[in-house]
Design a protein around this motif. Structure first.
Motif, PDB file in Angstrom:
ATOM      1  N   LEU A   1      18.324  36.344  33.049  1.00  0.00           N
ATOM      2  CA  LEU A   1      19.197  36.556  34.207  1.00  0.00           C
ATOM      3  C   LEU A   1      20.656  36.401  33.807  1.00  0.00           C
ATOM      4  O   LEU A   1      21.500  37.234  34.164  1.00  0.00           O
ATOM      5  N   ARG A   2      20.963  35.370  33.046  1.00  0.00           N
ATOM      6  CA  ARG A   2      22.342  35.152  32.611  1.00  0.00           C
ATOM      7  C   ARG A   2      22.838  36.318  31.743  1.00  0.00           C
ATOM      8  O   ARG A   2      23.974  36.754  31.868  1.00  0.00           O
ATOM      9  N   ASP A   3      21.942  36.819  30.885  1.00  0.00           N
ATOM     10  CA  ASP A   3      22.324  37.942  30.029  1.00  0.00           C
ATOM     11  C   ASP A   3      22.620  39.191  30.850  1.00  0.00           C
ATOM     12  O   ASP A   3      23.516  39.967  30.521  1.00  0.00           O
ATOM     13  N   ARG A   4      21.868  39.394  31.925  1.00  0.00           N
ATOM     14  CA  ARG A   4      22.134  40.557  32.784  1.00  0.00           C
ATOM     15  C   ARG A   4      23.448  40.393  33.532  1.00  0.00           C
ATOM     16  O   ARG A   4      24.185  41.360  33.732  1.00  0.00           O
TER      17      ARG A   4
ATOM     18  N   ARG B   1      28.825  40.458  28.265  1.00  0.00           N
ATOM     19  CA  ARG B   1      29.737  40.175  27.160  1.00  0.00           C
ATOM     20  C   ARG B   1      29.392  38.849  26.498  1.00  0.00           C
ATOM     21  O   ARG B   1      29.330  38.730  25.280  1.00  0.00           O
ATOM     22  N   ARG B   2      29.166  37.836  27.315  1.00  0.00           N
ATOM     23  CA  ARG B   2      28.801  36.526  26.782  1.00  0.00           C
ATOM     24  C   ARG B   2      27.463  36.604  26.049  1.00  0.00           C
ATOM     25  O   ARG B   2      27.266  35.967  25.011  1.00  0.00           O
ATOM     26  N   ALA B   3      26.540  37.408  26.562  1.00  0.00           N
ATOM     27  CA  ALA B   3      25.236  37.569  25.915  1.00  0.00           C
ATOM     28  C   ALA B   3      25.414  38.224  24.548  1.00  0.00           C
ATOM     29  O   ALA B   3      24.770  37.830  23.572  1.00  0.00           O
ATOM     30  N   LYS B   4      26.303  39.208  24.473  1.00  0.00           N
ATOM     31  CA  LYS B   4      26.533  39.886  23.188  1.00  0.00           C
ATOM     32  C   LYS B   4      27.123  38.910  22.175  1.00  0.00           C
ATOM     33  O   LYS B   4      26.703  38.874  21.011  1.00  0.00           O
ATOM     34  N   VAL B   5      28.089  38.131  22.609  1.00  0.00           N
ATOM     35  CA  VAL B   5      28.705  37.140  21.729  1.00  0.00           C
ATOM     36  C   VAL B   5      27.657  36.133  21.259  1.00  0.00           C
ATOM     37  O   VAL B   5      27.628  35.760  20.082  1.00  0.00           O
ATOM     38  N   ALA B   6      26.784  35.712  22.179  1.00  0.00           N
ATOM     39  CA  ALA B   6      25.736  34.748  21.810  1.00  0.00           C
ATOM     40  C   ALA B   6      24.785  35.364  20.789  1.00  0.00           C
ATOM     41  O   ALA B   6      24.367  34.695  19.843  1.00  0.00           O
ATOM     42  N   ARG B   7      24.441  36.648  20.967  1.00  0.00           N
ATOM     43  CA  ARG B   7      23.563  37.319  20.001  1.00  0.00           C
ATOM     44  C   ARG B   7      24.220  37.398  18.636  1.00  0.00           C
ATOM     45  O   ARG B   7      23.582  37.145  17.607  1.00  0.00           O
ATOM     46  N   LEU B   8      25.498  37.751  18.601  1.00  0.00           N
ATOM     47  CA  LEU B   8      26.213  37.842  17.327  1.00  0.00           C
ATOM     48  C   LEU B   8      26.313  36.475  16.656  1.00  0.00           C
ATOM     49  O   LEU B   8      26.129  36.356  15.445  1.00  0.00           O
ATOM     50  N   ARG B   9      26.593  35.445  17.447  1.00  0.00           N
ATOM     51  CA  ARG B   9      26.694  34.091  16.905  1.00  0.00           C
ATOM     52  C   ARG B   9      25.342  33.645  16.349  1.00  0.00           C
ATOM     53  O   ARG B   9      25.271  33.045  15.266  1.00  0.00           O
ATOM     54  N   HIS B  10      24.268  33.951  17.075  1.00  0.00           N
ATOM     55  CA  HIS B  10      22.936  33.584  16.597  1.00  0.00           C
ATOM     56  C   HIS B  10      22.598  34.327  15.306  1.00  0.00           C
ATOM     57  O   HIS B  10      22.046  33.747  14.372  1.00  0.00           O
ATOM     58  N   ALA B  11      22.951  35.613  15.240  1.00  0.00           N
ATOM     59  CA  ALA B  11      22.682  36.393  14.030  1.00  0.00           C
ATOM     60  C   ALA B  11      23.442  35.808  12.838  1.00  0.00           C
ATOM     61  O   ALA B  11      22.900  35.715  11.731  1.00  0.00           O
ATOM     62  N   MET B  12      24.670  35.404  13.054  1.00  0.00           N
ATOM     63  CA  MET B  12      25.462  34.808  11.980  1.00  0.00           C
ATOM     64  C   MET B  12      24.829  33.492  11.519  1.00  0.00           C
ATOM     65  O   MET B  12      24.732  33.218  10.330  1.00  0.00           O
ATOM     66  N   ARG B  13      24.382  32.700  12.500  1.00  0.00           N
ATOM     67  CA  ARG B  13      23.730  31.440  12.160  1.00  0.00           C
ATOM     68  C   ARG B  13      22.470  31.682  11.339  1.00  0.00           C
ATOM     69  O   ARG B  13      22.202  30.971  10.384  1.00  0.00           O
ATOM     70  N   MET B  14      21.707  32.692  11.706  1.00  0.00           N
ATOM     71  CA  MET B  14      20.472  32.977  10.980  1.00  0.00           C
ATOM     72  C   MET B  14      20.768  33.507   9.576  1.00  0.00           C
ATOM     73  O   MET B  14      20.032  33.233   8.639  1.00  0.00           O
ATOM     74  N   ARG B  15      21.839  34.274   9.425  1.00  0.00           N
ATOM     75  CA  ARG B  15      22.189  34.799   8.102  1.00  0.00           C
ATOM     76  C   ARG B  15      22.624  33.683   7.163  1.00  0.00           C
ATOM     77  O   ARG B  15      22.375  33.746   5.957  1.00  0.00           O
ATOM     78  N   THR B  16      23.284  32.672   7.708  1.00  0.00           N
ATOM     79  CA  THR B  16      23.819  31.607   6.851  1.00  0.00           C
ATOM     80  C   THR B  16      22.851  30.435   6.710  1.00  0.00           C
ATOM     81  O   THR B  16      23.154  29.483   6.008  1.00  0.00           O
TER      82      THR B  16
END
Length: 61
Positions: free
Chosen positions: A36-39, A43-58
């Motif tokens: 629901l929050r992502d819907r 924008r915040r959901a996209k930032v959270a996805r990018l941040r999570h992807a960066m965390r997983m890469r590192t």
């Protein structure tokens, strides 16, 4: 006459099942709230996805 240990084991299994059921309910509700929050805030959901992807890469295994 049942042994105290067997009664305790039965009650322990029951409480474990109850705990798992409550945990599953909590996780379902949390996932629903996140969706629901992502819907509502894409924008915040996209930032959270990018941040999570960066965390997983590192992350080091």
């Amino acid at each position: 006459m049942p042994e105290p240990e067997s009664q305790e084991d039965a009650s322990q299994q029951q409480t474990d099942a109850e705990r798992r059921r409550r945990r599953a309910q909590f996780l379902r509700e949390r996932a629903e709230a996140r969706a629901l929050r992502d819907r509502v805030q894409p924008r915040r959901a996209k930032v959270a996805r990018l941040r999570h992807a960066m965390r997983m890469r590192t992350f080091r295994w």
